[in-house]
Design a protein around this motif. Sequence first.
Motif, short mmCIF file in Angstrom:
data_model
loop_
_atom_site.label_atom_id
_atom_site.label_comp_id
_atom_site.label_asym_id
_atom_site.label_seq_id
_atom_site.Cartn_x
_atom_site.Cartn_y
_atom_site.Cartn_z
N ASP A 1 55.40 -16.79 12.66
CA ASP A 1 54.72 -15.41 13.20
C ASP A 1 55.41 -14.52 13.00
OD1 ASP A 1 52.80 -14.15 14.76
OD2 ASP A 1 53.49 -14.63 16.60
N TYR A 2 54.47 -13.18 12.97
CA TYR A 2 54.96 -11.79 12.64
C TYR A 2 54.59 -10.90 13.89
CZ TYR A 2 56.60 -7.59 10.57
OH TYR A 2 56.98 -6.09 10.41
N SER A 3 55.66 -10.14 14.19
CA SER A 3 55.67 -9.03 15.36
C SER A 3 55.89 -7.92 14.87
CB SER A 3 56.09 -9.67 16.72
OG SER A 3 55.99 -8.42 17.58
N ASP A 4 55.13 -6.83 15.21
CA ASP A 4 55.71 -5.39 14.85
C ASP A 4 55.94 -4.60 16.02
OD1 ASP A 4 53.02 -4.97 16.10
OD2 ASP A 4 51.98 -4.13 14.42
N ALA A 5 56.59 -5.37 16.93
CA ALA A 5 56.95 -4.77 18.32
C ALA A 5 58.14 -4.29 17.74
CB ALA A 5 57.22 -5.96 19.46
N LEU A 6 58.61 -2.85 18.50
CA LEU A 6 59.66 -2.09 18.33
C LEU A 6 61.05 -2.90 18.78
CD1 LEU A 6 58.77 1.40 19.39
CD2 LEU A 6 58.92 0.41 17.09
N ILE A 7 61.02 -3.69 19.65
CA ILE A 7 62.18 -4.49 20.10
C ILE A 7 61.63 -6.14 20.07
CG2 ILE A 7 63.56 -5.14 22.09
CD1 ILE A 7 63.17 -2.23 23.26
N GLY A 8 62.41 -6.85 19.38
CA GLY A 8 62.06 -8.03 18.89
C GLY A 8 61.18 -8.38 18.01
N GLY A 9 60.47 -7.43 17.11
CA GLY A 9 59.63 -7.65 16.14
C GLY A 9 60.25 -8.31 14.81
N GLY A 10 59.37 -8.54 14.04
CA GLY A 10 59.78 -9.25 12.89
C GLY A 10 59.32 -10.53 13.07
#
Length: 118
Positions: A89-98
């Motif tokens: 999965d991929y997340s663009d959240a500032l904390i815990g993203g990537g």
Amino acid sequence: MAEATQSQQRGIMMTDNALKHVLELREKQGTDLCLRVGVRGGGCSGMSYTMDFEDPKNIQESDEVFDYDSFKVVSDPKSMLYIYGLVLDYSDALIGGGFQFTNPNATQTCGCGTSFSA
């Protein structure tokens, strides 16, 4: 977690967000590359995920190949022993993203999310 892309029901699954981000990264490379996913010894929990672009010419006959609308995800047979059923999965959240790995074979994962033990 986002729903895994339905084009592949086994092996390595990618969410729509992960596939979109990988395709954007590949476009910046300027060539038609596949994504190699695997594991290596090391990391906080004993094994670390590896992920890198690779020329499709380097795909070995023994590799597992998963096709996502003409984009290939490749893994060697030894890595597949540890990551079969993995959801990327991929997340663009500032904390815990990537990129985030959800591995049904992991008995323990590290807080960094990139290492595990099986």
